[in-house]
Design a protein around this motif. Structure first.
Motif, short mmCIF file in Angstrom:
data_model
loop_
_atom_site.label_atom_id
_atom_site.label_comp_id
_atom_site.label_asym_id
_atom_site.label_seq_id
_atom_site.Cartn_x
_atom_site.Cartn_y
_atom_site.Cartn_z
N ALA A 163 -5.39 2.24 -6.06
CA ALA A 163 -5.35 3.96 -6.86
C ALA A 163 -4.40 4.37 -6.01
O ALA A 163 -3.07 4.84 -5.97
N VAL A 164 -4.50 4.98 -4.85
CA VAL A 164 -2.96 5.28 -3.87
C VAL A 164 -2.00 4.54 -3.63
O VAL A 164 -1.13 4.97 -3.35
N SER A 165 -2.12 3.72 -3.18
CA SER A 165 -1.37 2.72 -3.27
C SER A 165 0.30 3.10 -4.79
O SER A 165 1.04 3.54 -4.36
N ARG A 166 -0.14 2.69 -5.65
CA ARG A 166 0.08 3.28 -7.14
C ARG A 166 0.66 5.23 -7.58
O ARG A 166 1.58 4.62 -7.15
N LEU A 167 -0.42 5.61 -6.73
CA LEU A 167 0.17 6.96 -6.89
C LEU A 167 1.73 7.34 -6.10
O LEU A 167 2.52 7.75 -6.64
N VAL A 168 1.12 6.56 -4.70
CA VAL A 168 2.39 6.57 -3.49
C VAL A 168 3.72 5.93 -4.33
O VAL A 168 4.57 6.65 -4.07
N GLY A 169 3.19 5.13 -5.03
CA GLY A 169 4.90 3.98 -5.79
C GLY A 169 5.54 4.73 -6.23
O GLY A 169 6.59 4.47 -6.97
N ARG A 170 4.58 5.52 -7.07
CA ARG A 170 5.31 6.19 -8.82
C ARG A 170 6.24 7.68 -7.96
O ARG A 170 7.14 7.95 -8.42
N ALA A 171 5.18 7.90 -7.47
CA ALA A 171 6.11 10.18 -6.46
C ALA A 171 6.99 9.04 -5.67
O ALA A 171 8.11 9.90 -5.97
N SER A 172 7.06 8.22 -5.36
CA SER A 172 8.65 7.93 -4.36
C SER A 172 9.61 6.83 -4.79
O SER A 172 10.44 6.85 -4.63
N ASN A 173 9.03 6.83 -6.35
CA ASN A 173 10.17 5.74 -7.14
C ASN A 173 10.12 4.65 -6.50
O ASN A 173 11.12 4.17 -6.65
N ARG A 174 9.16 3.88 -5.92
CA ARG A 174 9.28 2.89 -5.07
C ARG A 174 8.11 1.64 -5.79
O ARG A 174 7.11 1.98 -5.25
N GLU A 175 8.22 1.01 -6.20
CA GLU A 175 7.63 0.19 -7.48
C GLU A 175 6.68 -1.00 -5.88
O GLU A 175 7.27 -1.23 -5.67
N VAL A 176 5.36 -0.77 -6.37
CA VAL A 176 4.71 -1.68 -4.54
C VAL A 176 5.07 -3.03 -5.13
O VAL A 176 4.82 -3.90 -6.75
N PRO A 177 5.68 -3.89 -4.93
CA PRO A 177 6.37 -5.75 -5.01
C PRO A 177 4.45 -5.33 -4.98
O PRO A 177 3.47 -6.10 -4.07
N ALA A 178 4.58 -6.39 -6.19
CA ALA A 178 3.76 -8.44 -6.47
C ALA A 178 3.06 -8.59 -5.53
O ALA A 178 1.86 -8.65 -5.63
N TRP A 179 3.97 -8.96 -5.20
CA TRP A 179 2.96 -9.62 -3.68
C TRP A 179 3.42 -9.11 -2.29
O TRP A 179 3.04 -9.41 -1.10
N LYS A 180 2.61 -7.65 -2.54
CA LYS A 180 2.62 -6.60 -1.24
C LYS A 180 1.80 -7.36 -1.09
O LYS A 180 0.53 -7.44 -1.60
N ALA A 181 1.84 -7.45 0.69
CA ALA A 181 0.28 -7.69 1.92
C ALA A 181 -0.59 -7.04 0.86
O ALA A 181 -0.31 -5.64 1.21
N VAL A 182 -1.66 -6.91 0.22
CA VAL A 182 -3.35 -6.42 0.37
C VAL A 182 -3.26 -5.96 -0.78
O VAL A 182 -4.25 -5.69 -1.05
N VAL A 183 -2.09 -4.79 -1.46
CA VAL A 183 -2.49 -4.23 -2.69
C VAL A 183 -1.54 -4.90 -3.56
O VAL A 183 -1.59 -3.54 -4.90
N GLY A 184 -0.83 -5.48 -3.42
CA GLY A 184 -0.03 -6.52 -4.51
C GLY A 184 -0.64 -6.82 -5.46
O GLY A 184 -1.77 -7.51 -5.50
N GLU A 185 -0.32 -6.60 -6.81
CA GLU A 185 -1.02 -6.93 -8.03
C GLU A 185 -1.52 -8.33 -7.79
O GLU A 185 -2.29 -8.64 -8.92
N LYS A 186 0.19 -9.42 -7.41
CA LYS A 186 -0.60 -10.44 -7.66
C LYS A 186 -1.03 -11.43 -5.86
O LYS A 186 -1.04 -12.69 -6.29
N VAL A 187 -1.38 -10.59 -5.64
CA VAL A 187 -2.16 -11.30 -4.05
C VAL A 187 -3.06 -11.63 -4.40
O VAL A 187 -3.88 -12.43 -3.63
N PHE A 188 -3.97 -11.92 -5.53
CA PHE A 188 -5.30 -12.64 -5.78
C PHE A 188 -4.65 -13.39 -6.63
O PHE A 188 -5.64 -14.50 -7.93
#
Length: 380
Positions: free
Chosen positions: A260-285
């Motif tokens: 949740a906090v990763s997506r919040l900061v991603g939106r606020a910073s206009n820097r999308e979280v990469p899907a394969w970002k370690a720990v919080v990427g949407e596709k790491v599991f």
């Protein structure tokens, strides 16, 4: 974990994170980020630079007014006027920063080592005289002369500093050098707690943060998603999970809130979280390979360090070029279509050829189309 071994997490998303080129947080976003981090249990939030101007000070006052459990600390140059600006915001903890490497002392501030020592005494004396918690920030400490750093830390200790921030400002260290440097400082001035502030220019920020802890540091500076100048800082989510999983150190942060906090900061910073970002990427599991998917379905511990729910994510079995029978069965189950292993075996060639043709995993519509075609074929 004993109190003497406790590791504290400081987050500087609202200060160093916002210093990322092109990133600006509005007041509403700063409040939302601060609340998320506080509710997670982050110990300290570096929340801005009061000397920047009245708008910055207003946002800091708004954070002070939230009454958060986390300690709020501001970044300041080692100037009395900067510290006064922090006090005016209601802040009770300050980082006072000085350039400490010879290259910066000579070519950035055009001063001398003696000037740095005297400036530290002046600013630190003023801050402690006002009853503030003080972290002395050593900018470019990783390139500074080791003996001079020891002298500076002893000066800081003797004048009441609460901790020293060892900054790898250019991200030039490897974990072995970080451990060696921090361990030396910790042995030379054991009375002064050390914080490590690592930058990610060589992709080593998280590793260096952990190495600093191994060397005796008790504080780690982080940002959500590793946001920060140039290649960024040590990522909060990576540091906390690495401490927990690799080092056996639980810092008491609610990791289920990471997504949740990763997506919040991603939106606020206009820097999308990469899907394969370690720990919080949407596709790491996400799992596709037949052996891996089969292993995870039998027992997730076969191929997952920790459950996805632990960081707010979910597991996905993907149908693609490398899928095996069990993976295909699970892919269909995920879209509400139960099939047998025999049916999956019959569909496997089509799943793989479709993945090859579209150069990617099959979406639900692709799976449904293959299943319907097989059903029609059997009925004919």
């Amino acid at each position: 974990m004993g109190e003497q071994n406790k590791v504290f997490i400081g987050d500087t998303t609202l200060r160093d994170g916002e210093q990322t080129a092109g990133v600006v947080f509005n007041a509403r976003e700063k409040i939302a980020i601060a609340r998320h981090l506080d509710e997670m249990g982050v110990h300290e939030l570096e929340c801005g630079i009061p000397a920047m101007g009245e708008e910055e000070r207003e946002s800091i006052r708004a954070l002070v007014d939230l009454g958060l459990s986390a300690r709020l600390i501001t970044w300041n140059r080692a100037l009395v006027t900067d510290i006064e600006a922090s006090i005016a915001c209601g802040i009770e903890a300050v980082d006072i920063s000085l350039s400490v490497s010879d290259i910066m002392i000579e070519h950035k501030i055009n001063k001398s080592r003696d000037w740095v020592q005297e400036q530290l005494k002046r600013a630190l004396g003023f801050a402690k005289g006002k009853g503030l918690y003080v972290c002395v920030g050593g900018e470019d400490a990783s390139r500074a002369d080791g003996d001079f750093l020891v002298e500076l830390m002893r000066t800081a200790r003797d004048h009441g500093a609460d901790r020293f921030r060892f900054c790898d400002t250019l991200g030039i260290l490897d974990p072995f050098a970080m451990h060696e440097k921090v361990a030396r400082l910790n042995a030379a001035v054991p009375e002064l707690e050390i914080e490590v502030h690592a930058h990610n220019d060589l992709g080593l920020a998280t590793a260096n943060a952990l190495a600093g802890v191994r060397g005796g540091a008790r504080y780690i500076s982080t940002t959500v998603n590793g946001l920060g100048e140039r290649a960024g800082n040590a990522a909060l989510e990576e540091v906390v999970m690495a401490l927990k999983v690799a080092c056996g150190i639980d810092v008491g942060i609610d990791t289920r809130r990471f997504r949740a906090v990763s997506r919040l900061v991603g939106r606020a910073s206009n820097r999308e979280v990469p899907a394969w970002k370690a720990v919080v990427g949407e596709k790491v599991f996400s799992h596709e390979s037949g052996l891996h998917a089969d292993g995870v379905l039998k027992d997730p511990r076969n191929y997952e360090l920790f459950p996805p729910e632990e960081v707010g994510l979910t597991r996905h079995i993907v149908a693609g070029k490398h899928s095996g029978t069990n993976g295909i069965v699970e892919s269909y189950r995920q879209i509400g279509i139960p099939i047998s292993r025999d049916e999956a075996q019959e569909l496997m060639a089509q799943v793989r050829s479709t993945a090859q043709r579209i150069k990617g995993p099959l979406a639900a519509k692709d799976l449904l189309k293959l299943h319907q075609a097989r059903t029609v074929s059997l009925a004919a």
